[in-house]
Design a protein around this motif. Sequence first.
Motif, PDB file in Angstrom:
ATOM      1  N   UNK A  20       0.926  -1.190  -0.036  1.00  0.00           N
ATOM      2  CA  UNK A  20      -0.092   0.152  -0.072  1.00  0.00           C
ATOM      3  C   UNK A  20       0.921   1.290   0.104  1.00  0.00           C
ATOM      4  N   UNK A  21       0.506   2.246   0.880  1.00  0.00           N
ATOM      5  CA  UNK A  21       0.910   3.425   0.780  1.00  0.00           C
ATOM      6  C   UNK A  21       2.592   3.455   1.236  1.00  0.00           C
ATOM      7  N   UNK A 151       2.547   8.081  10.092  1.00  0.00           N
ATOM      8  CA  UNK A 151       3.619   9.003   9.780  1.00  0.00           C
ATOM      9  C   UNK A 151       3.802   9.141   8.232  1.00  0.00           C
ATOM     10  N   UNK A 152       3.843   8.306   7.764  1.00  0.00           N
ATOM     11  CA  UNK A 152       4.411   8.095   6.399  1.00  0.00           C
ATOM     12  C   UNK A 152       3.600   8.516   5.210  1.00  0.00           C
ATOM     13  N   UNK A 153       2.162   8.129   5.655  1.00  0.00           N
ATOM     14  CA  UNK A 153       1.070   8.897   4.650  1.00  0.00           C
ATOM     15  C   UNK A 153       0.948  10.390   4.721  1.00  0.00           C
ATOM     16  N   UNK A 154       1.505  11.093   5.772  1.00  0.00           N
ATOM     17  CA  UNK A 154       1.707  12.611   5.747  1.00  0.00           C
ATOM     18  C   UNK A 154       2.715  13.075   4.852  1.00  0.00           C
ATOM     19  N   UNK A 156       4.792  14.311   1.852  1.00  0.00           N
ATOM     20  CA  UNK A 156       4.306  15.040   0.428  1.00  0.00           C
ATOM     21  C   UNK A 156       4.558  13.849  -0.699  1.00  0.00           C
ATOM     22  N   UNK A 157       3.397  13.647  -1.225  1.00  0.00           N
ATOM     23  CA  UNK A 157       3.586  12.717  -2.288  1.00  0.00           C
ATOM     24  C   UNK A 157       3.172  11.246  -2.123  1.00  0.00           C
ATOM     25  N   UNK A 158       3.148  11.067  -0.871  1.00  0.00           N
ATOM     26  CA  UNK A 158       2.875   9.579  -0.237  1.00  0.00           C
ATOM     27  C   UNK A 158       1.413   8.930  -0.643  1.00  0.00           C
ATOM     28  N   UNK A 159       0.394   9.911  -0.622  1.00  0.00           N
ATOM     29  CA  UNK A 159      -0.808   9.713  -1.237  1.00  0.00           C
ATOM     30  C   UNK A 159      -1.110  10.559  -2.562  1.00  0.00           C
ATOM     31  N   UNK A 160      -2.038  10.086  -3.189  1.00  0.00           N
ATOM     32  CA  UNK A 160      -2.566  10.704  -4.262  1.00  0.00           C
ATOM     33  C   UNK A 160      -2.789  12.103  -4.194  1.00  0.00           C
ATOM     34  N   UNK A 161      -3.663  12.627  -3.277  1.00  0.00           N
ATOM     35  CA  UNK A 161      -3.967  13.967  -3.056  1.00  0.00           C
ATOM     36  C   UNK A 161      -3.484  14.300  -1.724  1.00  0.00           C
ATOM     37  N   UNK A 162      -2.334  15.018  -1.648  1.00  0.00           N
ATOM     38  CA  UNK A 162      -1.777  15.410  -0.790  1.00  0.00           C
ATOM     39  C   UNK A 162      -2.747  16.294   0.396  1.00  0.00           C
TER      40      UNK A 162
END
Length: 231
Positions: A20-21, A151-154, A156-162
């Motif tokens: 996943x992310x 932490x990681x999902x925050x 920038x760039x980790x998820x499609x819509x920041x």
Amino acid sequence: MRIDIITVLPEMLEGFVRESILERAQKKGLVEIYLHNLRDYSTDKWRRVDDYPYGGFAGMVMKCEPIDRCITALKEQRTYDEVIFTTPDGEQFSQPMANELSLKGNLIILCGHYKGIDHRIREHLITKEVSIGDYVLTGGELAAAVMTDAIVRLLPGAIGDEQSAFTDSFQDNLLSAPIYTRPVSYKGWEVPEILLSGHEAKIKEWEMEQALARTRMLRPDLLEKNTGKDK
């Protein structure tokens, strides 16, 4: 960012950090996540990392030496912003803490196990003690997984819509407003008309009203935190 997780059960986390992310963030070069088997740092021929506690207490305790050897080896290679220990009696993990940690450069997360770790490690090597809830788990691996994901999902760039991550529940000590998607009508269940209006200001107003109402009903303690900020 780099996250080094020290554990006696790395196999529990191997699949998790490659999905996943977390997988996407690593492939993009946003984060490096490494798992370290604490038993590799034991000088015992049976690779033991625990022993009986002094004082005749029940359970087993993680020993100083292998933990110290592992953390020291990591610190010889780079500087760490925090050395985190996952423990039920630590500070409660929260969205604001996740936000704060996502701005750090390098983190070590030590997964607790057995009855806990020799307290001297907590006194001399640990900089932050964190709990994910008022309950006891068999080990800290699940807590480390929860923290790493939050932490990681925050980044920038980790998820499609920041911006999406910053409108989640708890970012402003509020729960999120209800969300809907297609179809507009299903079994007579309708999407609120305001969301179909295209009127951005009114939609934002509705969103805030709903967030406040849901928080007041489900988590009034969060509103108390907001009130405390204003004092």
